[in-house]
Enzyme design. Structure first.
Site, PDB file in Angstrom:
ATOM      1  N   HIS A   5      74.392  36.035  58.718  1.00 28.98           N
ATOM      2  CA  HIS A   5      74.026  35.656  57.341  1.00 28.98           C
ATOM      3  C   HIS A   5      72.919  34.593  57.332  1.00 28.98           C
ATOM      4  O   HIS A   5      72.225  34.438  58.326  1.00 28.98           O
ATOM      5  CB  HIS A   5      75.271  35.215  56.567  1.00 28.98           C
ATOM      6  N   GLU A  31      80.263  30.743  55.154  1.00 30.71           N
ATOM      7  CA  GLU A  31      80.221  31.292  56.501  1.00 30.71           C
ATOM      8  C   GLU A  31      78.874  31.046  57.188  1.00 30.71           C
ATOM      9  O   GLU A  31      78.832  30.733  58.383  1.00 30.71           O
ATOM     10  CB  GLU A  31      80.514  32.793  56.441  1.00 30.71           C
ATOM     11  N   HIS A  64      80.270  35.120  63.608  1.00 30.84           N
ATOM     12  CA  HIS A  64      80.682  35.233  62.202  1.00 30.84           C
ATOM     13  C   HIS A  64      82.045  34.581  62.001  1.00 30.84           C
ATOM     14  O   HIS A  64      82.751  34.249  62.962  1.00 30.84           O
ATOM     15  CB  HIS A  64      80.816  36.704  61.791  1.00 30.84           C
ATOM     16  N   GLU A 111      84.421  37.325  65.236  1.00 31.90           N
ATOM     17  CA  GLU A 111      84.984  36.788  63.991  1.00 31.90           C
ATOM     18  C   GLU A 111      85.912  35.665  64.438  1.00 31.90           C
ATOM     19  O   GLU A 111      87.059  35.899  64.826  1.00 31.90           O
ATOM     20  CB  GLU A 111      85.742  37.866  63.211  1.00 31.90           C
TER      21      GLU A 111
HETATM   22 ZN   LIG Z   1      79.894  37.576  58.480  1.00 30.15          ZN
END
Ligand SMILES: [Zn+2]
Length: 474
Positions: A306, A321, A375, A437
């Site tokens: 992102h 995030e 992430h 993640e």
């Molecule tokens: Zn993400």
């Protein structure tokens, strides 16, 4: 972007049109700036005759355009701010602000909705676009730009420097841009570190200058309009048609320079002294700067997910995030940089936005040995918690297992395992690639940990350890 009154238009636009067939692609999604657009009651995006087509009305509305349909001549008109676009169903010719543009495929009606080429939306409506055929997902990210530009946000008024040409608030100032013989010179007051990448369709080289603004005297030598953008025609080059420049972002203040190329080219961008950025175009399109991977070094690309207008998942309280991903990526970079057997390349080192395919391109251009995308997750239920590592290609599975082992030991969160995930950046890259993640921002325990300095340092070390073990350079 201004939201105009669309409710009235909705009634106008639900015109009766012959139903030529089924939705182009049932079950497709459109995601705008990270949020899914409701496309019920509209034709779905999909491929028609090899071209990705998307519903024009629903996208225009969500981008803040006012839409007008004229049944008698099958014309769709949309306008917002200073932009006006007119399309005719069945015609490849459209007008944008009175100028004629040609579409590669004419708009069609499906299930009562006008579908237009996705590329047209990207080129004319100030959004970066992507289509992922496997998940049938159209991704749109607004550039806050006028038509046909890479994007510019007018600076906030009233905060201009009052001390003439001196750098203010730590910003470097761009004084001039020139181009000749495949070399562009950007003269500055204060050092700027160029962040350079290529984009296709049409081919162009983008040079972002973070923490920079135009100097007061820039406009004396080159055209610069009130929105702080302008362009320089290049008439004596076979390779370059023009150079565009704009104050791309206000926070952080970023000057973007775009070289419009006539063909794919390589480049080297570097600082010469403190006040000069040089960008050399090369015929070898695989050549990039900085030269990495020399002396038998392994090349690690770290991708902070992102960025900028795409905040990713939210943890509430202003914690996004993108901020977590960047903080983690920078810490991993610092650790890996100390390893003499490694070169580390970041897809982004600050709060900027890159399309997914640009992240892939960075890894391909530098011939990365591994690609690691960082992430944090989010789920509808606040109960979901823990750490996951995703791979897409079987050639990435060993990397996933090795990094995950260290990652989960470092996070001390629930081990949710190594999983298959069909994510663009780990699918389209050609080297072993994983997407981490680290934890769930939608879970308050995970989120509190993720934004703690101790946790980040520990997890960065774990990720670095996993990469080094996999590459055999620990
Ligand atoms: Zn993400």
């Amino acid at each position: 972007m201004k939201k105009l009154g669309f409710l009235l238009f909705l009634f106008v636009f639900m015109w009766a049109a012959p139903n030529y067939g089924h939705a182009a692609s049932a079950g497709a999604h459109i995601v705008l700036d990270g949020k899914q657009i409701n496309v019920s009651g509209s034709a779905q995006p999909g491929i028609i005759n090899g071209t990705t087509m998307v519903p024009f009305r629903v996208i225009s509305e969500n981008l803040g355009y006012k839409v007008d349909w004229k049944q008698e001549n099958k014309t769709v008109q949309v306008f917002s701010g200073g932009t006006e676009i007119q399309l005719v169903i069945g015609s490849k010719s459209a007008t944008v602000n009175g100028k004629r543009v040609t579409l590669n495929v004419a708009p069609v009606i499906r299930s009562g909705s006008a579908l237009v080429p996705l590329r047209f939306i990207g080129e004319q409506m100030g959004v970066d676009v992507d289509w992922d055929g496997s998940t049938k997902t159209v991704t749109l990210v607004t550039r806050n730009s006028g038509p046909g530009n890479e994007g510019s946000t007018p600076p906030a008024s009233g905060n201009d420097s009052t001390d003439g040409n001196a750098p203010s608030k730590g910003l470097a100032l761009v004084n001039g841009i020139s181009f000749s013989d495949n070399r562009m010179l950007i003269t500055t007051t204060g050092t700027v570190k160029p962040n350079t990448f290529t984009m296709a369709g049409p081919d162009r080289l983008v040079i972002d200058l973070p923490n920079a603004a135009f100097s007061d005297t820039f406009g004396d030598s080159l055209p610069l309009n009130a929105d702080h953008n302008g362009e320089l025609a290049v008439t004596d080059s076979d390779n370059v048609s023009k150079i565009r420049y704009a104050l791309f972002s206000d926070s952080p203040s970023t000057v973007r320079v775009v070289i419009d190329l006539n063909k794919v080219m390589g480049y080297k961008a570097y600082n010469e002294g403190v006040d000069l950025v040089i960008v050399d175009l090369t015929e070898n399109s695989s050549e990039v700067t900085p030269p990495v991977g020399g002396d038998g070094k392994k090349v690690v690309v770290i991708d902070a997910g992102h960025g900028a207008k795409d905040p990713g998942a939210s943890a509430g309280g202003g914690n996004n995030e993108k901020t977590f991903n960047l903080a983690m990526a920078l810490k991993v970079e610092q650790i890996l940089k100390q390893n003499p057997d490694l070169d580390v390349v970041m897809t982004r080192s600050d709060d900027t936005f890159l399309e997914l395919k640009e992240r892939v391109k960075v890894a391909e251009n530098v011939n990365a040995d591994v690609f690691v995308s960082i992430h944090a997750n989010s789920a509808g239920s606040s109960a979901a918690s823990g750490t996951e590592t995703y791979y897409q290609r079987s050639s990435s599975k060993n990397l996933a297992n090795t990094v995950h082992k260290h990652l989960v030991a470092a996070t001390q969160l629930t081990n949710r395992g190594v999983r298959y995930g069909n994510f663009h950046v780990i699918r389209e890259t050609s080297m072993p690639a994983v997407l981490l993640e680290v934890g769930y921002l939608s879970n308050s325990n995970d989120a509190a940990a993720l934004f703690s300095e101790d946790f980040q340092n520990r997890v960065a070390q774990g990720i670095a350890d996993g990469i080094e073990e996999y590459l055999g350079v620990n």
